[in-house]
Design a protein around this motif. Sequence first.
Motif, PDB file in Angstrom:
ATOM      1  N   PRO A  81      17.204   6.624  -3.405  1.00 41.43           N
ATOM      2  CA  PRO A  81      16.355   6.255  -4.538  1.00 41.43           C
ATOM      3  C   PRO A  81      16.687   7.106  -5.766  1.00 41.43           C
ATOM      4  O   PRO A  81      17.226   8.212  -5.627  1.00 41.43           O
ATOM      5  N   SER A  82      16.334   6.613  -6.924  1.00 39.20           N
ATOM      6  CA  SER A  82      16.502   7.369  -8.160  1.00 39.20           C
ATOM      7  C   SER A  82      15.982   8.802  -8.004  1.00 39.20           C
ATOM      8  O   SER A  82      14.963   9.031  -7.361  1.00 39.20           O
ATOM      9  N   SER A  83      16.691   9.733  -8.641  1.00 40.08           N
ATOM     10  CA  SER A  83      16.267  11.139  -8.551  1.00 40.08           C
ATOM     11  C   SER A  83      14.917  11.369  -9.229  1.00 40.08           C
ATOM     12  O   SER A  83      14.278  12.388  -9.010  1.00 40.08           O
ATOM     13  N   GLU A  84      14.498  10.425 -10.078  1.00 37.80           N
ATOM     14  CA  GLU A  84      13.199  10.581 -10.761  1.00 37.80           C
ATOM     15  C   GLU A  84      12.095   9.775 -10.083  1.00 37.80           C
ATOM     16  O   GLU A  84      11.050   9.528 -10.677  1.00 37.80           O
ATOM     17  N   VAL A  85      12.321   9.364  -8.834  1.00 39.40           N
ATOM     18  CA  VAL A  85      11.319   8.529  -8.179  1.00 39.40           C
ATOM     19  C   VAL A  85       9.966   9.236  -8.060  1.00 39.40           C
ATOM     20  O   VAL A  85       8.916   8.589  -8.063  1.00 39.40           O
ATOM     21  N   GLU A 114       0.823  -1.201   0.000  1.00 41.50           N
ATOM     22  CA  GLU A 114       0.000   0.000   0.000  1.00 41.50           C
ATOM     23  C   GLU A 114       0.868   1.266   0.000  1.00 41.50           C
ATOM     24  O   GLU A 114       0.588   2.231  -0.705  1.00 41.50           O
ATOM     25  N   ASN A 115       1.933   1.243   0.806  1.00 35.45           N
ATOM     26  CA  ASN A 115       2.798   2.428   0.921  1.00 35.45           C
ATOM     27  C   ASN A 115       4.265   2.022   0.841  1.00 35.45           C
ATOM     28  O   ASN A 115       5.102   2.511   1.579  1.00 35.45           O
ATOM     29  N   GLU A 116       4.565   1.122  -0.088  1.00 31.54           N
ATOM     30  CA  GLU A 116       5.940   0.642  -0.217  1.00 31.54           C
ATOM     31  C   GLU A 116       6.279   0.353  -1.678  1.00 31.54           C
ATOM     32  O   GLU A 116       5.538  -0.350  -2.373  1.00 31.54           O
ATOM     33  N   MET A 162      21.099  -3.642  -4.031  1.00 27.43           N
ATOM     34  CA  MET A 162      21.263  -2.195  -4.276  1.00 27.43           C
ATOM     35  C   MET A 162      19.919  -1.464  -4.322  1.00 27.43           C
ATOM     36  O   MET A 162      19.888  -0.241  -4.252  1.00 27.43           O
ATOM     37  N   LEU A 163      18.831  -2.222  -4.508  1.00 28.18           N
ATOM     38  CA  LEU A 163      17.523  -1.584  -4.691  1.00 28.18           C
ATOM     39  C   LEU A 163      17.025  -1.002  -3.370  1.00 28.18           C
ATOM     40  O   LEU A 163      17.288  -1.547  -2.290  1.00 28.18           O
ATOM     41  N   LEU A 212       5.426   6.039  -0.426  1.00 27.29           N
ATOM     42  CA  LEU A 212       4.872   6.755  -1.579  1.00 27.29           C
ATOM     43  C   LEU A 212       5.137   8.258  -1.531  1.00 27.29           C
ATOM     44  O   LEU A 212       4.748   8.990  -2.439  1.00 27.29           O
ATOM     45  N   ASP A 213       5.818   8.711  -0.476  1.00 23.79           N
ATOM     46  CA  ASP A 213       6.320  10.095  -0.455  1.00 23.79           C
ATOM     47  C   ASP A 213       7.802  10.151  -0.818  1.00 23.79           C
ATOM     48  O   ASP A 213       8.410  11.226  -0.791  1.00 23.79           O
ATOM     49  N   GLY A 214       8.399   9.001  -1.085  1.00 23.54           N
ATOM     50  CA  GLY A 214       9.803   8.976  -1.478  1.00 23.54           C
ATOM     51  C   GLY A 214      10.781   8.860  -0.321  1.00 23.54           C
ATOM     52  O   GLY A 214      11.995   8.946  -0.533  1.00 23.54           O
ATOM     53  N   ASN A 215      10.271   8.679   0.904  1.00 22.72           N
ATOM     54  CA  ASN A 215      11.157   8.518   2.059  1.00 22.72           C
ATOM     55  C   ASN A 215      11.687   7.089   2.108  1.00 22.72           C
ATOM     56  O   ASN A 215      10.901   6.133   1.980  1.00 22.72           O
ATOM     57  N   VAL A 216      13.005   6.945   2.312  1.00 23.10           N
ATOM     58  CA  VAL A 216      13.579   5.608   2.462  1.00 23.10           C
ATOM     59  C   VAL A 216      12.999   4.977   3.728  1.00 23.10           C
ATOM     60  O   VAL A 216      12.930   5.622   4.783  1.00 23.10           O
ATOM     61  N   LEU A 217      12.549   3.724   3.615  1.00 21.82           N
ATOM     62  CA  LEU A 217      11.875   3.075   4.745  1.00 21.82           C
ATOM     63  C   LEU A 217      12.890   2.586   5.781  1.00 21.82           C
ATOM     64  O   LEU A 217      14.006   2.175   5.426  1.00 21.82           O
ATOM     65  N   PRO A 218      12.505   2.621   7.051  1.00 23.63           N
ATOM     66  CA  PRO A 218      13.380   2.070   8.093  1.00 23.63           C
ATOM     67  C   PRO A 218      13.698   0.609   7.777  1.00 23.63           C
ATOM     68  O   PRO A 218      12.822  -0.123   7.311  1.00 23.63           O
ATOM     69  N   GLY A 219      14.914   0.225   8.002  1.00 25.41           N
ATOM     70  CA  GLY A 219      15.292  -1.158   7.738  1.00 25.41           C
ATOM     71  C   GLY A 219      15.844  -1.379   6.347  1.00 25.41           C
ATOM     72  O   GLY A 219      16.344  -2.452   6.042  1.00 25.41           O
ATOM     73  N   ASP A 220      15.732  -0.356   5.476  1.00 26.99           N
ATOM     74  CA  ASP A 220      16.324  -0.505   4.147  1.00 26.99           C
ATOM     75  C   ASP A 220      17.828  -0.713   4.304  1.00 26.99           C
ATOM     76  O   ASP A 220      18.496   0.044   5.008  1.00 26.99           O
ATOM     77  N   ALA A 221      18.337  -1.758   3.642  1.00 33.62           N
ATOM     78  CA  ALA A 221      19.745  -2.125   3.842  1.00 33.62           C
ATOM     79  C   ALA A 221      20.627  -1.750   2.663  1.00 33.62           C
ATOM     80  O   ALA A 221      21.797  -2.121   2.623  1.00 33.62           O
TER      81      ALA A 221
END
Length: 234
Positions: A74-78, A35-37, A54-55, A60-69
């Motif tokens: 993210p891409s500048s065009e996200v 839903e929001n990922e 690397m991904l 959906l606001d472009g914030n990196v999610l906690p736990g991202d390793a």
Amino acid sequence: MGKDVRADICEVGKLLYDRGYVASNDGNISVRVGENEVVVTPSGVSKGRMEPGMLVRCDLDGNVLPGDASGRFPSSEVKMHLAVYRARPDVRAVVHAHPVFATAFAICRRELAEPYLPELVLNFGKIPVTDFAMLSTDEVPQSLMPFVHDYNGVLLANHGAVAWGGDVWAAFDLMETIEHSAKIYKAVHDLGGGVPLAPEDVAHLERLRAFYRQRAAHRDDATASDSGTTGANA
Ligand SMILES: [Zn+2]
């Protein structure tokens, strides 16, 4: 959606690179996994040399999610991807690239609109061109908004192409169709122009497209939890 979204994104990235749809670090790919990922390609990496780790996972606001390793941005065009997901809940993947012929049409501000190819008319109507939008700004997602509901792919003025669909393969396949069609249109123009389909044949294909969309929508209603089809892509 494939079982391993990250592997699919890397495979699509390699195809984009190997086919010359992107050079250097161009292009970006994302898949909506919740839903929001979203899982999105990182900034500053060749699409031909990506590893699943690397991904980047973001909301959906472009914030990196906690736990991202990934340790990456993210891409500048996200923002462009996220705008499509917000407008089209049925869309689960977005692919952006700079294929040579599609980008040339985008620079010339020429839609793939002449009714030359029955399958293009049937499936997509046409491939429109957006207004020019400055890279990495809010102008880019805004430039898509006039088209996002009626089309699954557009040419970005003086930039490239973007395609979206029910999964990353549908988005890639449309990118391939856009570039292949642009090559055919270029060849037709080089030959001095082709013979377009007759208006009655175009009307017939448009009726068929409307029928397929309606049927796809009914299937979506029947399988509301399965968002694997886009409806607009007959
Ligand atoms: Zn680009």
